[in-house]
Design a protein around this motif. Structure first.
Motif, PDB file in Angstrom:
ATOM      1  N   UNK A 180       8.150  53.219 -15.159  1.00 51.10           N
ATOM      2  CA  UNK A 180       7.999  53.232 -16.976  1.00 51.10           C
ATOM      3  C   UNK A 180       9.552  54.228 -16.509  1.00 51.10           C
ATOM      4  N   UNK A 181      10.060  54.062 -18.209  1.00 48.96           N
ATOM      5  CA  UNK A 181      10.923  54.748 -18.324  1.00 48.96           C
ATOM      6  C   UNK A 181      10.921  55.817 -18.921  1.00 48.96           C
ATOM      7  N   UNK A 182      12.682  56.262 -19.362  1.00 46.09           N
ATOM      8  CA  UNK A 182      12.403  57.460 -20.345  1.00 46.09           C
ATOM      9  C   UNK A 182      13.691  56.539 -21.050  1.00 46.09           C
ATOM     10  N   UNK A 183      13.435  56.563 -22.395  1.00 49.56           N
ATOM     11  CA  UNK A 183      14.273  55.820 -23.439  1.00 49.56           C
ATOM     12  C   UNK A 183      14.237  55.952 -24.517  1.00 49.56           C
ATOM     13  N   UNK A 212       5.893  59.143 -30.763  1.00 47.13           N
ATOM     14  CA  UNK A 212       7.430  59.164 -31.163  1.00 47.13           C
ATOM     15  C   UNK A 212       8.668  59.761 -30.298  1.00 47.13           C
ATOM     16  N   UNK A 213       8.017  59.557 -29.110  1.00 45.19           N
ATOM     17  CA  UNK A 213       8.550  60.506 -27.961  1.00 45.19           C
ATOM     18  C   UNK A 213       9.654  58.861 -27.163  1.00 45.19           C
ATOM     19  N   UNK A 214      10.114  59.793 -25.834  1.00 50.35           N
ATOM     20  CA  UNK A 214      10.951  59.199 -25.372  1.00 50.35           C
ATOM     21  C   UNK A 214      10.076  58.186 -24.225  1.00 50.35           C
ATOM     22  N   UNK A 215       8.713  58.062 -23.628  1.00 43.72           N
ATOM     23  CA  UNK A 215       8.800  57.445 -22.830  1.00 43.72           C
ATOM     24  C   UNK A 215       8.187  56.582 -23.130  1.00 43.72           C
ATOM     25  N   UNK A 216       7.982  55.504 -22.208  1.00 45.97           N
ATOM     26  CA  UNK A 216       7.644  53.865 -21.609  1.00 45.97           C
ATOM     27  C   UNK A 216       6.645  53.559 -20.759  1.00 45.97           C
ATOM     28  N   UNK A 217       5.624  52.862 -20.544  1.00 48.00           N
ATOM     29  CA  UNK A 217       5.636  52.786 -19.529  1.00 48.00           C
ATOM     30  C   UNK A 217       4.501  51.326 -18.945  1.00 48.00           C
ATOM     31  N   UNK A 218       4.267  51.397 -18.019  1.00 45.76           N
ATOM     32  CA  UNK A 218       2.962  50.095 -17.749  1.00 45.76           C
ATOM     33  C   UNK A 218       2.220  50.933 -16.206  1.00 45.76           C
ATOM     34  N   UNK A 219       1.210  50.360 -16.056  1.00 47.19           N
ATOM     35  CA  UNK A 219       0.272  51.031 -14.910  1.00 47.19           C
ATOM     36  C   UNK A 219       0.058  49.473 -13.193  1.00 47.19           C
ATOM     37  N   UNK A 270       3.877  49.213 -23.913  1.00 44.46           N
ATOM     38  CA  UNK A 270       4.431  48.204 -22.607  1.00 44.46           C
ATOM     39  C   UNK A 270       5.776  47.461 -23.270  1.00 44.46           C
ATOM     40  N   UNK A 271       5.824  47.644 -24.437  1.00 45.92           N
ATOM     41  CA  UNK A 271       6.488  46.439 -25.148  1.00 45.92           C
ATOM     42  C   UNK A 271       7.974  47.269 -24.987  1.00 45.92           C
ATOM     43  N   UNK A 272       7.960  48.424 -24.926  1.00 46.54           N
ATOM     44  CA  UNK A 272       9.572  49.774 -24.924  1.00 46.54           C
ATOM     45  C   UNK A 272       9.382  49.460 -23.169  1.00 46.54           C
ATOM     46  N   UNK A 273       8.672  49.459 -22.362  1.00 46.20           N
ATOM     47  CA  UNK A 273       8.687  48.985 -21.052  1.00 46.20           C
ATOM     48  C   UNK A 273      10.729  48.221 -20.803  1.00 46.20           C
TER      49      UNK A 273
END
Length: 425
Positions: free
Chosen positions: A192-195, A176-183, A147-150
């Protein structure tokens, strides 16, 4: 440049109509580099790792980097002094500026299902002037980091994110990956995003207070990646399952490190880090897991749901003649030694009709939609031997569900020749 190009086209004898059909193909090669550190006592003032990360070569010159820290409320409950420790750490670092006391957010999937939580982070980023040369530090479990990543990725088209994962599952997989998201729309990770993060800092000391279900649940992702990519790692998990279940820290350190290493290797070398294709090989067991989480109203945690999803896909593969029975037995034995359920009430809920949203089978179509292409499911032909299939037989899935319900209800595993499987093998 445009005029020169036009003259060249016309001098080649091409007519005016061709000038309306021109194409410029742009290629933008981008390389992302970020470290994943394994350490402990990250916020001890004598520990320099975090300061070194924030004041590294990418730090803007002239002013101390500005930092906004967001913390999972579950972590604060387990470590009551953490908020003060974080503030003391930054107070001791004259070359860093903590812009405000740590912002507390709810942990677990509830934070990913409430748009107001993302809004609070956006408001804080705006209010405290967090720009692309500043940092957001997220401290918490996988849901909070997602969520914070998104929020960070969608502010200023992306501000620097430092992840501090505090659970087994987040340290060995999601962080450790590149994905961020919310429902959204009742579906997991719909927005979500790839960041990629700026850095990931795995602090083993955060694992010491985890509940058993979180300590063990995160190991389902280690089992998943071992089954797909590393038979030797599966054998290690098999040999050390009792120690892991008994909370042996050294065993967990190895499991977390190797699992993270395998995930990072896949991201870097699979050729599809941002999932532009229709396959997500590391989502073995996840089509059912995501649906089970939703059906349980997220009372079922992700690692627990993945364990059931792995059991379901392995049982399906065995009933279909893909996976040898001996391998199926070994996999289920490891799951149960790790005290992970192979069936939950949500697995058998609904009418088992794929068109019924209360059935786990409806997760197949939701998974296909999430991939954005045809259905692609990774299964096993052996331990460390994945294969992709593009359809699943619903009758065999129903048999697999019934068999797992029996296995869960009994102390010892049932043979594949149980009444639920007659006529299949």
């Amino acid at each position: 440049m445009i005029d020169t190009q036009t003259v060249n086209v016309e001098s080649a004898g091409l007519g005016r109509s061709s000038r309306r059909d021109r194409t410029i193909t742009q290629v933008v090669p981008v390389t992302f580099t970020y470290p994943v550190h394994f350490t402990e006592h990250l916020f001890d003032p004598q520990q320099t790792l975090l300061r070194d990360i924030l004041t590294g070569p990418e730090a803007s010159g002239g002013q101390p980097p500005r930092v906004l820290c967001v913390v999972d409320d579950g972590v604060l409950a387990a470590f009551p002094g953490l908020e003060g420790q974080i503030q003391a750490y930054f107070a001791a670092q004259l070359d860093l500026t903590l812009v405000a006391p740590p912002l507390t957010v709810p942990g677990g999937e509830r934070c990913k299902s409430d748009p107001d939580v993302v809004g609070r982070i956006h408001e804080a980023i705006n209010a405290h002037g967090i720009d692309r040369h500043a940092y957001v530090i997220a401290v918490g479990g996988g849901a909070v980091l997602d969520m914070v990543g998104y929020a960070a990725a969608t502010a200023h088209r992306g501000v620097r994110l430092v992840r501090v994962p505090t659970t087994v599952l987040s340290q060995n997989d999601s962080a450790v990956g590149v994905k961020n998201s919310v429902n959204a729309f009742g579906k997991k990770n719909w927005l979500g995003t790839f960041a990629p993060p700026h850095a990931v800092l795995n602090d083993r000391s955060f694992l010491t207070t985890l509940e058993d279900r979180d300590w063990l649940g995160g190991l389902s992702e280690a089992l998943k990646v071992a089954l797909l990519k590393d038979a030797a790692f599966f054998e290690w998990l098999e040999a050390n399952a009792v120690a892991l279940a008994a909370r042996d820290q050294e065993a967990m350190d190895h499991a977390v490190y190797r699992c993270a290493e395998l995930h990072l290797e896949h991201i870097a070398r699979s050729g599809d880090p941002f999932e532009r294709g229709s396959s997500r090989p590391l989502d073995f067991g996840h089509w059912a897991a995501h649906k089970l989480e939703s059906l349980s109203n997220y009372e079922l945690r992700h690692g627990e749901a993945v364990a059931v999803g792995i059991a379901l896909d392995c049982t399906y593969a065995a009933l279909s003649g893909l996976l040898p029975e001996a391998d199926w037995r070994r996999i289920l034995d490891v799951l149960r030694t790790l005290k992970l359920a192979v069936s939950v009430p949500e697995l058998g809920s609904g009418t088992q009709d794929a068109t019924n949203p209360t059935s786990v089978l409806s997760g197949l179509n939701e998974f296909r939609e999430h991939l954005g292409g045809r259905l692609t499911i990774p299964l096993l032909t052996g331990i460390g031997q994945p294969v992709e299939v593009h359809e699943m037989d619903h009758d065999i899935l129903r048999r697999a569900i019934a068999l797992l319900e029996d296995v869960q209800a009994q102390a010892s595993s049932l043979p594949l020749s149980s009444p639920h499987t007659q006529g299949v093998l």
